[in-house]
Design an enzyme around this catalytic site. Structure first.
Site, PDB file in Angstrom:
ATOM      1  N   HIS A 169       0.822  -1.192   0.000  1.00  0.00           N
ATOM      2  CA  HIS A 169       0.000   0.000   0.000  1.00  0.00           C
ATOM      3  C   HIS A 169       0.868   1.259   0.000  1.00  0.00           C
ATOM      4  O   HIS A 169       1.977   1.255   0.518  1.00  0.00           O
ATOM      5  CB  HIS A 169      -0.938  -0.018   1.196  1.00  0.00           C
ATOM      6  CG  HIS A 169      -2.024  -1.033   1.028  1.00  0.00           C
ATOM      7  ND1 HIS A 169      -3.117  -1.110   1.836  1.00  0.00           N
ATOM      8  CD2 HIS A 169      -2.184  -2.016   0.103  1.00  0.00           C
ATOM      9  CE1 HIS A 169      -3.896  -2.098   1.420  1.00  0.00           C
ATOM     10  NE2 HIS A 169      -3.341  -2.662   0.389  1.00  0.00           N
ATOM     11  N   GLU A 223       0.735   3.841   1.653  1.00  0.00           N
ATOM     12  CA  GLU A 223       1.128   4.290   2.985  1.00  0.00           C
ATOM     13  C   GLU A 223       2.409   3.583   3.430  1.00  0.00           C
ATOM     14  O   GLU A 223       3.314   4.191   3.998  1.00  0.00           O
ATOM     15  CB  GLU A 223       0.019   3.994   4.006  1.00  0.00           C
ATOM     16  CG  GLU A 223      -1.281   4.751   3.779  1.00  0.00           C
ATOM     17  CD  GLU A 223      -2.267   3.958   2.922  1.00  0.00           C
ATOM     18  OE1 GLU A 223      -1.821   3.228   2.005  1.00  0.00           O
ATOM     19  OE2 GLU A 223      -3.479   4.077   3.159  1.00  0.00           O
ATOM     20  N   CYS A 246      -6.467   1.594   5.063  1.00  0.00           N
ATOM     21  CA  CYS A 246      -7.082   0.338   5.504  1.00  0.00           C
ATOM     22  C   CYS A 246      -6.654   0.075   6.955  1.00  0.00           C
ATOM     23  O   CYS A 246      -5.735   0.735   7.453  1.00  0.00           O
ATOM     24  CB  CYS A 246      -6.652  -0.806   4.591  1.00  0.00           C
ATOM     25  SG  CYS A 246      -4.942  -1.323   4.805  1.00  0.00           S
ATOM     26  N   CYS A 285      -2.814  -0.575   7.440  1.00  0.00           N
ATOM     27  CA  CYS A 285      -1.993   0.623   7.299  1.00  0.00           C
ATOM     28  C   CYS A 285      -2.199   1.545   8.507  1.00  0.00           C
ATOM     29  O   CYS A 285      -1.254   2.165   8.984  1.00  0.00           O
ATOM     30  CB  CYS A 285      -2.316   1.360   6.010  1.00  0.00           C
ATOM     31  SG  CYS A 285      -1.678   0.504   4.564  1.00  0.00           S
TER      32      CYS A 285
END
Ligand SMILES: [Zn+2]
Ligand SMILES: [Zn+2]
Length: 374
Positions: A251, A253, A282, A285
């Site tokens: 991700h 992040e 999410c 994260c």
């Protein structure tokens, strides 16, 4: 969905000693046969031929005997070419791209041999969903290593020069199956996060929408300010995006966090970090961000999200609450934020910002976020 051909991290022991059988082989000699899996042939164009078969999967006989071929090569090279000042051109053809440890060792090796150029042609990308592996490749790139996915010519060159083909003709069949995907992935890994994004990408991926079909990527525009100067420069802004492939989970992040830790190792300094996200984080994260904030005690993080990812799911809601409780400022992107992104993260080539279509579901999303954080 996991690809069974991708080895798990436990399959590789970074610290295991090199087996004594780790010796370069002459081309004419048959390659050592390994009954389980034989992979990876790094090659240097200066020696007649250096090849090393190694196992990337646990071997039933002696599973401790894993030796990363890159490190075998480096140790062989230091031995063979002790003169550090000469000019060398080294080419590797790898079946798997280097792991972070090997990448680090290669960078150190290049600092030793100042006049050596290294080109790496890799057939596959090893753990390309893992931020550390991606960072490793970026470090190689930054150190001047040429990196590419093996293409037709490279396979043919390998066949001609490193394979005991006994006169058999080269056939490209089945060799280039996922070339396009891997080449695009490598390009994204090596992309400078400081590069601006395309205006159409921004217009498609950033609107406040309740239902945003087809937006399977998440973009993260970031800005890092340090308390001491507070004057921005280009190196403090950039864009990360997440991955397309379902089993290559990385991700945006996580990409940022791993980049930040690398870029700003001083945990005590004062930082002001702002994210503009196309999708809110999410739960995984969110947890990672909370841990990150415990590491960097003097860092403040503000997140402006354009859309709420699975906002009806209690786990996602909880993730957002955890961020909020950890002191993260959370908000839905509004007009000013879009304009700020357009000005600072989009390669707009002088085109004026237009808010059209960007704020479609703002009111709903802002109320929803307020409700979640209440
Ligand atoms: Zn390795
Ligand atoms: Zn995530």
């Amino acid at each position: 969905m996991a690809d069974s051909s991708v080895p798990r991290p436990s399959d590789l022991s970074e610290d295991s000693p090199h087996p004594s059988s780790c010796l370069p082989l002459a081309c004419s000699q048959p390659q050592p046969r390994c009954p389980w899996k034989e992979v990876t042939v790094p090659v240097t164009s200066i020696s007649s031929c250096y090849s090393q078969a190694t196992t990337l999967q646990p071997c039933p006989v002696h599973s401790w005997a894993t030796c990363h071929v890159e490190q075998c090569f480096l140790s062989w090279f230091r031995d063979q070419y002790p003169c550090r000042d000469e000019y060398y051109n080294v080419t590797w053809f790898l079946s798997w791209s280097p792991c972070p440890t090997c990448a680090k060792k290669v960078v150190e090796f290049l600092e030793e041999y100042r006049n050596l150029t290294l080109s790496i042609f890799t057939s596959r990308l090893y753990y390309f969903g893992d931020p550390n592996y991606r960072q490793g490749l970026r470090k190689l790139w930054d150190a001047g290593v040429q990196l590419d996915i093996m293409f037709c010519d490279d396979f043919e060159y390998c066949w001609d020069n490193f394979v005991d083909h006994k006169g058999m003709r080269f056939q490209r069949r089945n060799l280039l199956k996922d070339y396009d995907f891997l080449a695009a992935e490598l390009q994204e890994i090596l992309r400078n996060p400081m590069d601006r994004i395309d205006p159409n990408t921004f217009r498609f991926h950033f609107p406040n929408l309740l239902y945003a079909s087809g937006r399977k990527l998440c973009f993260l525009c970031f800005q890092v300010e340090r308390e001491d100067d507070f004057s921005y420069n280009d190196s403090d802004r950039g864009v990360f995006r997440n991955k397309v492939h379902p089993w290559a989970r990385c991700h945006a992040e996580e990409c940022f966090l791993s980049w930040f830790r690398d870029q700003y190792p001083y945990r005590d300094e004062y930082y002001n970090v702002t994210w503009f996200l196309s999708w809110s984080p999410c739960p995984t994260c969110a947890e990672e961000v909370v841990e990150f904030l415990e590491e960097y005690r003097n860092l403040t993080l503000s997140i402006f999200a354009s859309r709420l990812y699975y906002f009806w799911d209690p786990n996602y809601q909880e993730g957002l609450c955890k961020l909020w409780d950890a002191g993260v400022q959370l908000d839905i992107m509004f007009c000013d934020d879009f304009e700020y992104c357009w000005d600072n993260f989009v390669d707009h080539k002088g085109m004026r910002f237009q808010r059209r279509n960007l704020l479609k579901d703002y009111d709903f999303l802002a109320a929803e976020l307020q409700e979640i954080l209440r």
